[in-house]
Design an enzyme around this catalytic site. Sequence first.
Site, mmCIF file in Angstrom:
data_model
loop_
_atom_site.group_PDB
_atom_site.id
_atom_site.type_symbol
_atom_site.label_atom_id
_atom_site.label_comp_id
_atom_site.label_asym_id
_atom_site.label_seq_id
_atom_site.Cartn_x
_atom_site.Cartn_y
_atom_site.Cartn_z
ATOM 1 N N ASP A 1 -2.924 1.545 6.276
ATOM 2 C CA ASP A 1 -3.582 0.871 7.401
ATOM 3 C C ASP A 1 -3.925 1.853 8.509
ATOM 4 O OD1 ASP A 1 -3.184 -1.335 5.881
ATOM 5 O OD2 ASP A 1 -1.660 -2.257 7.139
ATOM 6 N N ASP B 1 2.853 -7.514 1.398
ATOM 7 C CA ASP B 1 2.334 -6.911 0.163
ATOM 8 C C ASP B 1 3.041 -5.611 -0.215
ATOM 9 O OD1 ASP B 1 -0.819 -5.770 1.619
ATOM 10 O OD2 ASP B 1 1.045 -4.645 1.372
ATOM 11 N N ASP C 1 4.457 -5.638 6.066
ATOM 12 C CA ASP C 1 3.364 -6.305 5.342
ATOM 13 C C ASP C 1 3.978 -6.832 4.055
ATOM 14 O OD1 ASP C 1 -0.086 -5.401 4.727
ATOM 15 O OD2 ASP C 1 1.166 -6.867 3.663
ATOM 16 N N ASP D 1 4.711 -1.257 3.681
ATOM 17 C CA ASP D 1 3.374 -1.729 3.297
ATOM 18 C C ASP D 1 2.941 -0.986 2.043
ATOM 19 O OD1 ASP D 1 0.604 -2.509 5.547
ATOM 20 O OD2 ASP D 1 0.623 -2.549 3.346
ATOM 21 N N GLU E 1 0.586 -10.958 6.601
ATOM 22 C CA GLU E 1 -0.213 -11.033 5.374
ATOM 23 C C GLU E 1 0.289 -12.058 4.354
ATOM 24 O OE1 GLU E 1 -3.183 -9.681 5.118
ATOM 25 O OE2 GLU E 1 -3.231 -7.962 6.483
ATOM 26 N N HIS F 1 -7.771 -4.940 9.599
ATOM 27 C CA HIS F 1 -6.361 -4.945 9.141
ATOM 28 C C HIS F 1 -6.036 -3.702 8.322
ATOM 29 C CE1 HIS F 1 -6.436 -6.829 4.837
ATOM 30 N NE2 HIS F 1 -7.518 -6.110 5.033
ATOM 31 N N HIS G 1 -0.012 -0.273 1.751
ATOM 32 C CA HIS G 1 -1.149 0.419 2.360
ATOM 33 C C HIS G 1 -0.723 1.152 3.639
ATOM 34 C CE1 HIS G 1 -2.513 -3.368 0.381
ATOM 35 N NE2 HIS G 1 -3.349 -2.540 -0.209
ATOM 36 N N HIS H 1 -2.663 -7.984 9.245
ATOM 37 C CA HIS H 1 -1.975 -6.837 9.831
ATOM 38 C C HIS H 1 -2.707 -6.202 11.010
ATOM 39 C CE1 HIS H 1 1.442 -3.977 8.350
ATOM 40 N NE2 HIS H 1 1.593 -4.367 9.600
HETATM 41 N N1 LIG Z 1 -3.118 -5.326 3.091
HETATM 42 C C1 LIG Z 1 -3.925 -4.352 3.561
HETATM 43 N N2 LIG Z 1 -3.377 -3.454 4.311
HETATM 44 O O1 LIG Z 1 -2.044 -3.417 4.529
HETATM 45 N N3 LIG Z 1 -5.279 -4.307 3.203
HETATM 46 C C2 LIG Z 1 -6.168 -3.365 3.851
HETATM 47 C C3 LIG Z 1 -5.953 -1.946 3.395
HETATM 48 C C4 LIG Z 1 -6.746 -1.646 2.166
HETATM 49 N N4 LIG Z 1 -6.980 -0.189 2.105
HETATM 50 MN MN LIG Z 2 -0.862 -3.897 6.132
HETATM 51 MN MN LIG Z 3 -0.897 -4.079 2.838
#
Ligand SMILES: N/C(=N\O)NCCC[NH3+]
Ligand SMILES: [Mn+2]
Ligand SMILES: [Mn+2]
Length: 314
Positions: free
Chosen positions: A123, A229, A227, A119, A272, A136, A121, A96
């Site tokens: 980021d 995830d 993302d 996401d 990702e 990322h 997260h 990312h």
């Molecule tokens: N997938 C991630 N971000 O979208 N990992 C990094 C963030 C972890 N705090």
């Molecule tokens: Mn991300």
């Molecule tokens: Mn993520």
Amino acid sequence: RSAGIVGAPFSKGQSRGGVEDGPERIRAAGLQRRLQQLGCAVKDYGNLTFEDMSRDEPMGLLKSVRAVGAANQKLSQAVQAAKEDGHTAVVLGGDHSLAIGSIHGHSAAVGELSVVWVDAHADINTPLTTYTGNIHGQPVSYLLHELRSKVPVLLNFSWLKPCVSAADVVFIGLRDVDPAEHYILKMLGVKTFSMSEVDQLGVARVMEETCDYLSARGKKPIHLSYDIDAIDPSVAPATGTPVVGGLTYREGVYITEHLCQTGLLSAVDLVEVNPLRGQTEEDVRSTVSTAIDLLLGCFGRVREGNHLPDYRLP
Ligand SMILES: N/C(=N\O)NCCC[NH3+]
Ligand SMILES: [Mn+2]
Ligand SMILES: [Mn+2]
Ligand SMILES: [Mn+2]
């Protein structure tokens, strides 16, 4: 509709090998053909090549700064070119950190834009709040005008200027946000729909409020940075930082269907996907298949079915 695909096989924004294979796995599963079956024109610009940095010592905690800066400068130029060719840009990651170049290049082509960041997260760590040094987990902080003073001068990043206003960003799917990130989100008043809001409101209401919020700020072109995830690991396990309690497949696809129908979708990152993080080939297949369905939703695929305008019953 017309898609301009840019492959960005890049992994140096994080520390797990395999995410650089994302673009090829998504292509091999038939992205172009599926888009064309929707009546979408497709230009595949191929994969960017990223030079190996002989030395790329950490800058403080920050890892692979030179590589990430150089890769995103190249990606910015590629996305700007795809936009100037009249396509909706489709960036296949890769990690990312690529959103830095993707959004910068998009903004170079269209000017002010809004960002929908889907996401687990946020980021949005800065180079000084990150505790992993993985870029990322930081891309949003490099892009926001309001955090300009929090991002120091970094090698190979002199090309980058902040290009997004905090009020033009909407997060969906958050469930793993660091304290510093949470502080920044609150301080800047960023619009967020964490998984709590997804549960509370339902995805239809989340998308209604997202689109109302964005249209109240002027109907700017939308940059969707997705993302994988964000999707629950039971559906998309082959990714670097899986977090339980994610979006269902249906919620994930609804988000893209809804953004597509605004007519404002101007660029999409799908990042990702990491084939090496699947325990079985089925894990990888499911993750890649979901990534493709998310992208097809961006280009008009709906679950009720589709047919081409010139279709005639035999
Ligand atoms: N997938 C991630 N971000 O979208 N990992 C990094 C963030 C972890 N705090
Ligand atoms: Mn991300
Ligand atoms: Mn993520
Ligand atoms: Mn873009």
